[in-house]
Design an enzyme around this catalytic site. Sequence first.
Site, PDB file in Angstrom:
ATOM      1  N   GLY A 165       1.102  -1.040  -0.198  1.00 58.82           N
ATOM      2  CA  GLY A 165      -0.083   0.305   0.111  1.00 58.82           C
ATOM      3  C   GLY A 165       0.728   0.967   0.459  1.00 58.82           C
ATOM      4  O   GLY A 165       2.008   0.954   0.212  1.00 58.82           O
ATOM      5  N   CYS A 213       6.300  -0.461   7.420  1.00 59.52           N
ATOM      6  CA  CYS A 213       5.762   0.522   6.402  1.00 59.52           C
ATOM      7  C   CYS A 213       7.074   1.162   5.539  1.00 59.52           C
ATOM      8  O   CYS A 213       8.295   0.852   5.867  1.00 59.52           O
ATOM      9  CB  CYS A 213       5.843   2.503   7.147  1.00 59.52           C
ATOM     10  SG  CYS A 213       5.183   3.797   6.183  1.00 59.52           S
ATOM     11  N   GLU A 263      -3.625   3.400   5.351  1.00 59.49           N
ATOM     12  CA  GLU A 263      -2.585   4.641   4.910  1.00 59.49           C
ATOM     13  C   GLU A 263      -3.286   5.739   5.329  1.00 59.49           C
ATOM     14  O   GLU A 263      -2.921   6.490   4.320  1.00 59.49           O
ATOM     15  CB  GLU A 263      -3.263   3.247   3.234  1.00 59.49           C
ATOM     16  CG  GLU A 263      -2.510   2.896   2.514  1.00 59.49           C
ATOM     17  CD  GLU A 263      -0.955   2.357   3.322  1.00 59.49           C
ATOM     18  OE1 GLU A 263      -0.361   3.736   2.619  1.00 59.49           O
ATOM     19  OE2 GLU A 263      -0.398   1.477   2.464  1.00 59.49           O
TER      20      GLU A 263
HETATM   21 ZN   LIG Z   1       2.891   3.396   5.495  1.00 60.13          ZN
END
Ligand SMILES: [Zn+2]
Length: 161
Positions: free
Chosen positions: A46, A93, A136
Amino acid sequence: MAKLEIKIYPDKILRKKALEVKGVSGAEQKLASDMIEAMRSADGVGLAAPQVGVTKRIIVIEDIEGKNNSSPYVFFNPMVVKKIGRISFCEGCLSVPDVTYDITRAKSVVMEALDLKGEKVRIDTGGFFARVLQHEIDHLDGILFVDRVGFLKRKKVLKEI
Ligand SMILES: [Zn+2]
């Protein structure tokens, strides 16, 4: 095709609140497609627009569950309208490389957004997809997953990142 660069913590753009997209036209669609390319070349599942330095409310997510003919989802102005349950799961992330932490989030969510054609969509989902959605959407409000670790772990986390 211009390659988008993924911004890394502590880049200040990651802390900005992104602005609503007024409508979905060619420029937004092009940006979404460049974001998909950036997400894939970084091996992510994502990506949110602020992560490539654009403060607009756009996210892209891989078709993790295979419900979208394997093409990634693109959402404009996504908004969680309902959260159900709580569950802890390991997260990472692209903007905070090399670390993962267990983060507690809603188990399932109902989300409203505009799709690639600018049409309103409502998605009711759980599991990993619900988790990526919440991660997100947090980016659009300048929130990073490391902000959501428990209070006691926070000091250790700040040292590590
Ligand atoms: Zn992230």
